[in-house]
Design a protein around this motif. Sequence first.
Motif, PDB file in Angstrom:
ATOM      1  N   LEU A 192       0.794  -1.144   0.824  1.00 37.46           N
ATOM      2  CA  LEU A 192      -0.018   0.230  -0.226  1.00 37.46           C
ATOM      3  C   LEU A 192       0.881   1.100   0.063  1.00 37.46           C
ATOM      4  O   LEU A 192       0.493   2.473  -0.255  1.00 37.46           O
ATOM      5  CB  LEU A 192      -0.657  -0.435   1.132  1.00 37.46           C
ATOM      6  CG  LEU A 192      -1.869  -1.310   1.252  1.00 37.46           C
ATOM      7  CD1 LEU A 192      -2.919  -1.333   2.101  1.00 37.46           C
ATOM      8  CD2 LEU A 192      -2.862  -1.049   0.435  1.00 37.46           C
ATOM      9  N   VAL A 214     -13.310   0.664   6.548  1.00 37.71           N
ATOM     10  CA  VAL A 214     -13.841   1.163   5.270  1.00 37.71           C
ATOM     11  C   VAL A 214     -14.541  -0.298   5.373  1.00 37.71           C
ATOM     12  O   VAL A 214     -14.239  -1.501   5.585  1.00 37.71           O
ATOM     13  CB  VAL A 214     -12.166   1.204   4.824  1.00 37.71           C
ATOM     14  CG1 VAL A 214     -11.765   2.652   4.928  1.00 37.71           C
ATOM     15  CG2 VAL A 214     -11.772   0.519   4.661  1.00 37.71           C
ATOM     16  N   ARG A 217     -22.503  -0.333  -9.397  1.00 39.48           N
ATOM     17  CA  ARG A 217     -22.387   0.422  -8.863  1.00 39.48           C
ATOM     18  C   ARG A 217     -23.561   1.684  -9.957  1.00 39.48           C
ATOM     19  O   ARG A 217     -24.120   2.347  -8.911  1.00 39.48           O
ATOM     20  CB  ARG A 217     -20.967   0.971  -8.507  1.00 39.48           C
ATOM     21  CG  ARG A 217     -20.989   1.829  -7.299  1.00 39.48           C
ATOM     22  CD  ARG A 217     -19.263   2.903  -7.760  1.00 39.48           C
ATOM     23  NE  ARG A 217     -19.057   3.538  -9.144  1.00 39.48           N
ATOM     24  CZ  ARG A 217     -19.833   4.539  -9.084  1.00 39.48           C
ATOM     25  NH1 ARG A 217     -20.643   5.177  -7.731  1.00 39.48           N
ATOM     26  NH2 ARG A 217     -19.594   5.920 -10.544  1.00 39.48           N
ATOM     27  N   GLN A 261     -15.015   8.342  -4.726  1.00 38.60           N
ATOM     28  CA  GLN A 261     -15.941   8.124  -3.271  1.00 38.60           C
ATOM     29  C   GLN A 261     -14.744   6.827  -2.433  1.00 38.60           C
ATOM     30  O   GLN A 261     -14.843   6.822  -1.062  1.00 38.60           O
ATOM     31  CB  GLN A 261     -16.385   7.591  -4.088  1.00 38.60           C
ATOM     32  CG  GLN A 261     -17.969   8.656  -3.371  1.00 38.60           C
ATOM     33  CD  GLN A 261     -19.395   8.109  -4.355  1.00 38.60           C
ATOM     34  OE1 GLN A 261     -19.439   6.781  -4.509  1.00 38.60           O
ATOM     35  NE2 GLN A 261     -20.170   9.531  -4.881  1.00 38.60           N
ATOM     36  N   THR A 305     -13.445   7.547   0.719  1.00 39.84           N
ATOM     37  CA  THR A 305     -14.093   6.692   2.811  1.00 39.84           C
ATOM     38  C   THR A 305     -13.087   6.111   2.525  1.00 39.84           C
ATOM     39  O   THR A 305     -12.835   5.139   3.571  1.00 39.84           O
ATOM     40  CB  THR A 305     -14.949   5.300   1.767  1.00 39.84           C
ATOM     41  OG1 THR A 305     -14.592   4.700   0.087  1.00 39.84           O
ATOM     42  CG2 THR A 305     -16.381   6.697   0.921  1.00 39.84           C
ATOM     43  N   GLY A 306     -11.894   5.757   1.818  1.00 46.36           N
ATOM     44  CA  GLY A 306     -11.103   4.784   2.106  1.00 46.36           C
ATOM     45  C   GLY A 306     -10.827   2.885   1.650  1.00 46.36           C
ATOM     46  O   GLY A 306      -9.822   2.175   1.461  1.00 46.36           O
ATOM     47  N   SER A 307     -11.895   2.577   1.123  1.00 50.27           N
ATOM     48  CA  SER A 307     -12.351   1.672   0.377  1.00 50.27           C
ATOM     49  C   SER A 307     -11.882   0.812  -0.522  1.00 50.27           C
ATOM     50  O   SER A 307     -11.737  -0.210  -0.986  1.00 50.27           O
ATOM     51  CB  SER A 307     -13.310   1.185   0.103  1.00 50.27           C
ATOM     52  OG  SER A 307     -14.499   2.182  -0.831  1.00 50.27           O
ATOM     53  N   VAL A 327      -8.590   0.633  -0.646  1.00 49.12           N
ATOM     54  CA  VAL A 327      -7.987  -0.526  -0.601  1.00 49.12           C
ATOM     55  C   VAL A 327      -8.901  -1.596  -0.484  1.00 49.12           C
ATOM     56  O   VAL A 327      -7.527  -2.397  -0.835  1.00 49.12           O
ATOM     57  CB  VAL A 327      -7.549  -0.410   1.456  1.00 49.12           C
ATOM     58  CG1 VAL A 327      -8.467  -0.504   2.338  1.00 49.12           C
ATOM     59  CG2 VAL A 327      -6.697  -0.826   1.747  1.00 49.12           C
ATOM     60  N   PHE A 328      -9.161  -1.588  -0.732  1.00 52.54           N
ATOM     61  CA  PHE A 328      -9.595  -3.707  -1.285  1.00 52.54           C
ATOM     62  C   PHE A 328      -9.512  -3.741  -2.203  1.00 52.54           C
ATOM     63  O   PHE A 328      -9.550  -5.194  -3.545  1.00 52.54           O
ATOM     64  CB  PHE A 328     -10.959  -3.522  -0.716  1.00 52.54           C
ATOM     65  CG  PHE A 328     -11.483  -3.150   0.491  1.00 52.54           C
ATOM     66  CD1 PHE A 328     -10.742  -4.108   1.331  1.00 52.54           C
ATOM     67  CD2 PHE A 328     -12.475  -2.462   0.778  1.00 52.54           C
ATOM     68  CE1 PHE A 328     -11.671  -3.901   3.285  1.00 52.54           C
ATOM     69  CE2 PHE A 328     -13.078  -2.371   2.574  1.00 52.54           C
ATOM     70  CZ  PHE A 328     -12.110  -3.201   2.968  1.00 52.54           C
ATOM     71  N   LEU A 329      -8.895  -2.593  -3.467  1.00 51.93           N
ATOM     72  CA  LEU A 329      -8.473  -2.824  -4.569  1.00 51.93           C
ATOM     73  C   LEU A 329      -7.159  -2.466  -4.998  1.00 51.93           C
ATOM     74  O   LEU A 329      -6.063  -3.163  -5.598  1.00 51.93           O
ATOM     75  CB  LEU A 329      -8.852  -1.816  -5.282  1.00 51.93           C
ATOM     76  CG  LEU A 329     -10.494  -1.355  -6.290  1.00 51.93           C
ATOM     77  CD1 LEU A 329     -11.204  -0.311  -6.474  1.00 51.93           C
ATOM     78  CD2 LEU A 329     -10.852  -3.233  -6.684  1.00 51.93           C
ATOM     79  N   LEU A 330      -5.951  -2.103  -3.981  1.00 50.75           N
ATOM     80  CA  LEU A 330      -5.322  -2.383  -3.852  1.00 50.75           C
ATOM     81  C   LEU A 330      -4.627  -3.287  -3.043  1.00 50.75           C
ATOM     82  O   LEU A 330      -3.269  -3.624  -3.068  1.00 50.75           O
ATOM     83  CB  LEU A 330      -4.741  -0.852  -3.329  1.00 50.75           C
ATOM     84  CG  LEU A 330      -4.744   0.361  -3.709  1.00 50.75           C
ATOM     85  CD1 LEU A 330      -4.404   1.779  -2.868  1.00 50.75           C
ATOM     86  CD2 LEU A 330      -4.951   0.555  -4.678  1.00 50.75           C
ATOM     87  N   ARG A 390      -0.723   4.447  -4.281  1.00 51.37           N
ATOM     88  CA  ARG A 390       0.302   3.755  -2.815  1.00 51.37           C
ATOM     89  C   ARG A 390       1.489   5.034  -2.631  1.00 51.37           C
ATOM     90  O   ARG A 390       2.370   5.761  -3.637  1.00 51.37           O
ATOM     91  CB  ARG A 390       1.411   3.074  -3.878  1.00 51.37           C
ATOM     92  CG  ARG A 390      -0.431   2.010  -4.661  1.00 51.37           C
ATOM     93  CD  ARG A 390       0.650   0.267  -4.931  1.00 51.37           C
ATOM     94  NE  ARG A 390      -0.448   0.299  -5.756  1.00 51.37           N
ATOM     95  CZ  ARG A 390      -0.878  -1.090  -4.963  1.00 51.37           C
ATOM     96  NH1 ARG A 390      -1.271  -1.255  -4.141  1.00 51.37           N
ATOM     97  NH2 ARG A 390      -2.000  -1.760  -6.325  1.00 51.37           N
TER      98      ARG A 390
END
Lengths: 300, 251
Positions: free
Chosen positions: A53, A87, B14, B80, B84-86, B88-91, B250
């Motif tokens: 990350l 999140v 979405r 968005q 929201t930080g979501s 991260v689930f793609l990173l 990143r």
Amino acid sequence: MTHAISIDAVSKRFASLQALDRISFTVEHGEFFALLGPNGAGKTTLISAMAGLSRADSGRIRIMGLDTVTETRDARMKLGVVPQELVFDPFFSVRETLTFQSGYFGIRRNDAWVDELLHKLGLTDKANVNMRALSGGMKRRVMVAQALVHRPPVIVLDEPTAGVDVELRQSLWTFVKELNAAGHTIVLTTHYLEEAEALCSRIAMMKKGRLIALENKDTLLSRSAAREVSLQLSGELPASLRPLYLRQQDGRHILALPDISQLERVLGELRLAAVEVRELTVHETGLEQVFVKLMHGGQA
Amino acid sequence: MYSFVTLLKKEILRFWKVGFQTVMAPVLTALLYQMIFSHVLSQHVEAYPGVSYTAFLIPGLAMMSMAQNAFANSSSSLIQSKITGSIVFLLLPPLSAPAFFGAYLLASIVRGLAVGAGVLLVTAGFGLPLPAQPLWLLAFAVLGCGVLGALGIMAGIWADKFDQLAAFQNFLIMPLTFLSGVFYSINSLPPLWRGVSHLNPVFYMIDGFRYGFFGQADVSPWLSLAVVGGCFVALSAWLMRLIVSGYKLRH
Ligand SMILES: Nc1ncnc2c1ncn2[C@@H]1O[C@H](COP(=O)(O)OP(=O)(O)OP(=O)(O)O)[C@@H](O)[C@H]1O
Ligand SMILES: [Mg+2]
């Protein structure tokens, strides 16, 4: 012989702040490992570097022998991370969230494992509920499930129990212990030191971007004064006991007790000085005391 | 490959789940434009020989709506999930840069085409002919949405806050789409403004798209194709490098 995680001289700066300062350590296969440290110590920064990350300025990290920079794809398949921040994607239900997450890892039909995760994390009856409608603790459980969709051999949990009720904390630990028993390597950060003490076999402590301790839990615990005795007395503490004196707390005297046999001597001295004992308790020193000592610069 | 399909599906779902706002609303807006302008300007001279102003307006409005919505789709989705930080689930998963880019891009194109089809459907009654050159029509629809979808990805990655994205949208995307000959043939403009319009890539999208319907346009469809296609390829190549470098995603 590879390690589950190997961190080699990793440094990271944010402007003038040295967030990670040449951190090196390894975590072995099947270990239950705790990464502890006060707020801002650099735990999350280190985990972010493991997960790709963020990028370390220097040093290397390998997950199951795979370099996180040059073998990114394979390294990521081996790692499951539960991020610290709560999140979620508000557009989808719990099941959709987990199915999509499986898909991002290239896993097509994952329903059986998703069902099992839902069951283990007590989410079965929330499977079709929108993420927005979940409580904070339940969202946290979904995040744990998301980190596990691809059955990673190495699992990193960044404060998974923050904001989670007692019951879930218990069931979460039961589940994580099960995963560990099945051979998964677990790395955990938490501010509940009793959790780390109860679960982990090895402990690393960080402070201001540096690694300041890395030991087996038992070694670490034995390095501090092993026990303390708390006494409520009818009079003054006799001068002969001054060397053992640590502090005063709620009107009680706290004395160090390097060895349990010393208790005999303490009581003898008190009798001699005609001081009456009104209350006595002996504490085993826990990780918390070791932690506080280390963080205040003193050697444990 | 499957990770690409998954992200694409997620991105389409979405906007589809809120289709009232993401597809129906822009279609309604375009219909209002069509009604007002065709009423005010119906006595206007023919834009091209044999093409009434009302008919001339339709492809422009459709392309403008497609462009704006293709941009809105990728940019709003990215910002968005960043805020929201979501994201991260793609990173965390091993999603490749082409999969990431391709999924956001294609979802934008799908939304743009859905809006475009809707606009054409509700405005066709104002005298839209059947397409003279359906292949050109399709090519410009897809490429136009592609360019704006890619711009949306860029804006979504670059912006840290909603107001930065809004600035991008209001000061770049809106002027580009409005000053592109949607409401007039640029041949009716004074030479200076005609020259300026020729610098606007959105002009070529609309002009090419019109060619698909009427078989005539302000410039050659080949020139339009070269400009729009060139923009798309250059933008995509640059964005791919940006994504691989981890720019703003990143740290
Ligand atoms: N993106 C960033 N930009 C600038 N500084 C950062 C960034 N991320 C972290 N830091 C700084 O790096 C230091 C380490 O932060 P980090 O989040 O790793 O701490 P932590 O050990 O996880 O703390 P906590 O227990 O509070 O989660 C902090 O001083 C923090 O302010
Ligand atoms: Mg942290």
